[in-house]
Design an enzyme around this catalytic site. Structure first.
Site, PDB file in Angstrom:
ATOM      1  N   GLU A 172       0.862  -1.175   0.000  1.00 57.84           N
ATOM      2  CA  GLU A 172       0.000   0.000   0.000  1.00 57.84           C
ATOM      3  C   GLU A 172       0.899   1.225   0.000  1.00 57.84           C
ATOM      4  OE1 GLU A 172      -0.490  -2.364   2.478  1.00 57.84           O
ATOM      5  OE2 GLU A 172      -2.332  -3.286   1.740  1.00 57.84           O
ATOM      6  N   TYR A 230       7.905   2.112  -7.290  1.00 57.04           N
ATOM      7  CA  TYR A 230       7.285   0.795  -7.367  1.00 57.04           C
ATOM      8  C   TYR A 230       6.966   0.422  -8.813  1.00 57.04           C
ATOM      9  CZ  TYR A 230       6.851   1.657  -2.357  1.00 57.04           C
ATOM     10  OH  TYR A 230       7.110   1.952  -1.048  1.00 57.04           O
TER      11      TYR A 230
END
Length: 164
Positions: free
Chosen positions: A108, A120
């Protein structure tokens, strides 16, 4: 990360995430699952040398259960952002997930943290959902991201992943 790192990690945690910093008890609980047979956690710290000895500049953690890894946290001191430290921590956590036979890794990230999202994405994570109000007390949504790992994925620590 070892128990003696917790105080330094807490200082960095409070500086980086003042509204929703983890507690000492939470770090102690995570580290309790990081050693011995059947360990389900991997926590790392990064230090930089100074004239007065090493100083903590980053940390990260992974939970790995049932073939799924979950990046629990990654934090990097602002003065060390842009140096590749976040990528090195993430790479090490992904290697730990692969060592624990994970077929996927989830995480998250705050919807308002574009630099972390870009990191990411460089590693191949894709958005799969949103958790409304996940970060409290600020009531900030979390973007849920996923990376599929495979048996043929080269070692991430060797820098051979195409998105790494």
């Amino acid at each position: 990360m070892r128990w003696w790192d917790i105080e330094g990690v807490l200082e960095l945690e409070r500086a980086l995430f003042p509204e929703d910093a983890w507690s000492a008890a939470l770090f102690w609980s995570e580290l309790a699952h990081a050693r011995g047979p059947g360990a389900t956690r991997r926590y790392l710290v990064a230090e930089a040398p100074t004239g007065q000895g090493p100083v903590l500049v980053g940390y990260g953690g992974l939970a790995a259960v049932g073939g799924t890894g979950d990046i629990q946290t990654i934090g990097v001191l602002p003065s060390h952002r842009g140096t590749g430290l976040g990528a090195r921590l993430l790479r090490a956590l992904l290697d730990a997930a692969a060592e624990r036979a994970c077929h996927e890794v989830l995480l998250e990230v705050r919807v308002d943290n574009a630099p972390a999202q870009r990191l990411y994405e460089r590693f191949g994570f894709t958005a799969v959902g949103v958790r409304r109000g996940y970060y409290q007390p600020g009531d900030v949504d979390a973007l849920v991201m996923r990376l599929e790992l495979s048996d043929t994925t080269p070692s991430l620590s060797e820098g051979t992943r195409s998105h790494g």
